[in-house]
Write a protein that holds these residues in place. Structure first.
Motif, PDB file in Angstrom:
ATOM      1  N   VAL A  91       0.688  -1.101   0.048  1.00  0.00           N
ATOM      2  CA  VAL A  91      -0.097  -0.071  -0.017  1.00  0.00           C
ATOM      3  C   VAL A  91       0.904   1.399  -0.004  1.00  0.00           C
ATOM      4  O   VAL A  91       1.721   1.316   0.938  1.00  0.00           O
ATOM      5  CB  VAL A  91      -0.846  -0.160   1.184  1.00  0.00           C
ATOM      6  N   GLN A  92       0.666   1.993  -0.971  1.00  0.00           N
ATOM      7  CA  GLN A  92       1.477   3.419  -1.184  1.00  0.00           C
ATOM      8  C   GLN A  92       0.557   4.512  -1.043  1.00  0.00           C
ATOM      9  O   GLN A  92      -0.580   4.364  -1.771  1.00  0.00           O
ATOM     10  CB  GLN A  92       2.508   3.348  -2.420  1.00  0.00           C
ATOM     11  N   GLU A  93       0.994   5.710  -0.884  1.00  0.00           N
ATOM     12  CA  GLU A  93       0.462   7.001  -1.153  1.00  0.00           C
ATOM     13  C   GLU A  93       1.340   7.571  -2.319  1.00  0.00           C
ATOM     14  O   GLU A  93       2.470   7.758  -2.219  1.00  0.00           O
ATOM     15  CB  GLU A  93       0.556   7.949   0.210  1.00  0.00           C
ATOM     16  N   TRP A  94       0.768   8.036  -3.204  1.00  0.00           N
ATOM     17  CA  TRP A  94       1.288   8.647  -4.532  1.00  0.00           C
ATOM     18  C   TRP A  94       1.177   9.988  -4.502  1.00  0.00           C
ATOM     19  O   TRP A  94      -0.110  10.504  -4.168  1.00  0.00           O
ATOM     20  CB  TRP A  94       0.869   8.392  -5.803  1.00  0.00           C
ATOM     21  N   TYR A  95       2.006  10.991  -4.713  1.00  0.00           N
ATOM     22  CA  TYR A  95       1.944  12.083  -4.432  1.00  0.00           C
ATOM     23  C   TYR A  95       1.318  12.876  -5.911  1.00  0.00           C
ATOM     24  O   TYR A  95       2.142  12.622  -6.994  1.00  0.00           O
ATOM     25  CB  TYR A  95       3.249  13.113  -3.995  1.00  0.00           C
ATOM     26  N   PHE A  96       0.564  13.924  -5.876  1.00  0.00           N
ATOM     27  CA  PHE A  96       0.044  14.607  -7.167  1.00  0.00           C
ATOM     28  C   PHE A  96      -0.113  16.072  -6.632  1.00  0.00           C
ATOM     29  O   PHE A  96      -1.155  16.664  -6.705  1.00  0.00           O
ATOM     30  CB  PHE A  96      -1.229  13.834  -7.690  1.00  0.00           C
ATOM     31  N   GLY A  97       1.101  16.600  -6.164  1.00  0.00           N
ATOM     32  CA  GLY A  97       1.036  18.261  -5.857  1.00  0.00           C
ATOM     33  C   GLY A  97       0.194  18.470  -4.480  1.00  0.00           C
ATOM     34  O   GLY A  97       0.068  17.500  -3.683  1.00  0.00           O
ATOM     35  N   GLU A  98      -0.608  19.431  -4.550  1.00  0.00           N
ATOM     36  CA  GLU A  98      -1.453  19.904  -3.409  1.00  0.00           C
ATOM     37  C   GLU A  98      -2.924  19.312  -3.391  1.00  0.00           C
ATOM     38  O   GLU A  98      -3.595  20.075  -3.718  1.00  0.00           O
ATOM     39  CB  GLU A  98      -1.384  21.532  -3.230  1.00  0.00           C
ATOM     40  N   GLN A  99      -2.967  18.197  -3.264  1.00  0.00           N
ATOM     41  CA  GLN A  99      -4.135  17.303  -3.491  1.00  0.00           C
ATOM     42  C   GLN A  99      -4.770  17.259  -1.961  1.00  0.00           C
ATOM     43  O   GLN A  99      -4.140  16.893  -1.141  1.00  0.00           O
ATOM     44  CB  GLN A  99      -3.758  15.961  -3.873  1.00  0.00           C
ATOM     45  N   ASP A 100      -6.183  17.536  -1.891  1.00  0.00           N
ATOM     46  CA  ASP A 100      -6.724  17.487  -0.560  1.00  0.00           C
ATOM     47  C   ASP A 100      -6.665  15.993  -0.074  1.00  0.00           C
ATOM     48  O   ASP A 100      -6.325  15.876   1.201  1.00  0.00           O
ATOM     49  CB  ASP A 100      -8.096  17.684  -0.601  1.00  0.00           C
ATOM     50  N   GLU A 101      -7.049  15.045  -0.874  1.00  0.00           N
ATOM     51  CA  GLU A 101      -7.103  13.751  -0.391  1.00  0.00           C
ATOM     52  C   GLU A 101      -6.159  12.683  -0.864  1.00  0.00           C
ATOM     53  O   GLU A 101      -5.646  13.065  -2.074  1.00  0.00           O
ATOM     54  CB  GLU A 101      -8.537  12.685  -0.589  1.00  0.00           C
ATOM     55  N   PRO A 102      -5.268  11.980  -0.255  1.00  0.00           N
ATOM     56  CA  PRO A 102      -4.044  11.250  -0.792  1.00  0.00           C
ATOM     57  C   PRO A 102      -4.575  10.374  -1.933  1.00  0.00           C
ATOM     58  O   PRO A 102      -5.836   9.800  -1.928  1.00  0.00           O
ATOM     59  CB  PRO A 102      -3.687  10.679   0.524  1.00  0.00           C
ATOM     60  N   SER A 103      -3.730  10.055  -2.776  1.00  0.00           N
ATOM     61  CA  SER A 103      -3.982   9.106  -3.927  1.00  0.00           C
ATOM     62  C   SER A 103      -3.363   7.662  -3.378  1.00  0.00           C
ATOM     63  O   SER A 103      -2.198   7.796  -3.051  1.00  0.00           O
ATOM     64  CB  SER A 103      -3.371   9.621  -5.127  1.00  0.00           C
ATOM     65  N   ILE A 104      -4.162   6.708  -3.034  1.00  0.00           N
ATOM     66  CA  ILE A 104      -3.679   5.477  -2.543  1.00  0.00           C
ATOM     67  C   ILE A 104      -3.490   4.410  -3.745  1.00  0.00           C
ATOM     68  O   ILE A 104      -4.499   4.091  -4.282  1.00  0.00           O
ATOM     69  CB  ILE A 104      -4.579   5.107  -1.366  1.00  0.00           C
ATOM     70  N   VAL A 105      -2.575   3.679  -3.613  1.00  0.00           N
ATOM     71  CA  VAL A 105      -2.371   2.357  -4.476  1.00  0.00           C
ATOM     72  C   VAL A 105      -2.188   1.400  -3.576  1.00  0.00           C
ATOM     73  O   VAL A 105      -1.322   1.361  -2.813  1.00  0.00           O
ATOM     74  CB  VAL A 105      -1.041   2.568  -5.341  1.00  0.00           C
ATOM     75  N   THR A 106      -3.086   0.515  -3.784  1.00  0.00           N
ATOM     76  CA  THR A 106      -3.055  -0.963  -3.293  1.00  0.00           C
ATOM     77  C   THR A 106      -2.623  -1.883  -4.007  1.00  0.00           C
ATOM     78  O   THR A 106      -3.482  -2.182  -5.110  1.00  0.00           O
ATOM     79  CB  THR A 106      -4.342  -1.461  -2.279  1.00  0.00           C
ATOM     80  N   ILE A 107      -1.782  -2.687  -4.030  1.00  0.00           N
ATOM     81  CA  ILE A 107      -1.347  -3.884  -4.825  1.00  0.00           C
ATOM     82  C   ILE A 107      -1.460  -5.159  -4.010  1.00  0.00           C
ATOM     83  O   ILE A 107      -0.850  -5.315  -3.082  1.00  0.00           O
ATOM     84  CB  ILE A 107       0.026  -3.682  -5.519  1.00  0.00           C
ATOM     85  N   LYS A 108      -2.264  -6.168  -4.498  1.00  0.00           N
ATOM     86  CA  LYS A 108      -2.545  -7.307  -3.875  1.00  0.00           C
ATOM     87  C   LYS A 108      -2.135  -8.510  -4.792  1.00  0.00           C
ATOM     88  O   LYS A 108      -2.252  -8.388  -6.090  1.00  0.00           O
ATOM     89  CB  LYS A 108      -3.861  -7.334  -3.409  1.00  0.00           C
ATOM     90  N   PHE A 109      -1.355  -9.456  -4.358  1.00  0.00           N
ATOM     91  CA  PHE A 109      -0.770 -10.524  -5.141  1.00  0.00           C
ATOM     92  C   PHE A 109      -1.589 -11.995  -4.953  1.00  0.00           C
ATOM     93  O   PHE A 109      -1.590 -12.244  -3.422  1.00  0.00           O
ATOM     94  CB  PHE A 109       0.715 -10.792  -4.834  1.00  0.00           C
TER      95      PHE A 109
END
Length: 126
Positions: free
Chosen positions: A66-84
């Motif tokens: 699980v990661q948070e990806w940055y996109f500048g000044e965003q209110d809510e974080p962009s979250i990436v979840t990768i499951k195997f």
């Protein structure tokens, strides 16, 4: 904001796919670019020589990232979840990416398919 979810089939065991996404040397091999990665929650990461940056939130060895990806000044974080998930032909990699800025959505979807999935498949086909 938009969300993206897709399953990718990869001809390798989940532990090998997980390692390819969490090991700095492996990341640099299959992306062909500089990477910063530590398999530890709370650490910053950078892929494709800084094209993707963020924070590692959670690791479950060989099962989930699980990661948070940055996109500048965003209110809510962009979250990436990768499951195997084990699959009869290797791994079913489930990717869920939430809160993608509208203007970045098409580029992100293309990146998941071409940059991540296609490159990972090439790594394991060799």
């Amino acid at each position: 904001m938009k969300d993206f979810k897709k399953y990718f089939k990869i001809a390798a065991e989940p532990k090998d796919v997980y390692n390819a996404l969490t090991n700095k040397v492996m990341l640099e091999i299959w992306t062909g670019e500089a990477a910063v990665m530590e398999e530890k929650a709370g650490t910053e990461f950078s892929l494709w020589d800084g094209s993707i940056c963020g924070k590692n939130l959670e690791f479950v060895k060989d099962h989930k990232i699980v990661q948070e990806w940055y996109f500048g000044e965003q209110d809510e974080p962009s979250i990436v979840t990768i499951k195997f998930h084990e699959d009869k032909n290797g791994t079913s990699m489930e990717v869920k990416h939430t809160n993608i800025p509208n203007e970045a959505y098409d580029n992100i979807v293309e990146g998941w398919t071409e940059d991540y999935f296609d490159a990972l498949n090439q790594l394991f086909e060799e």
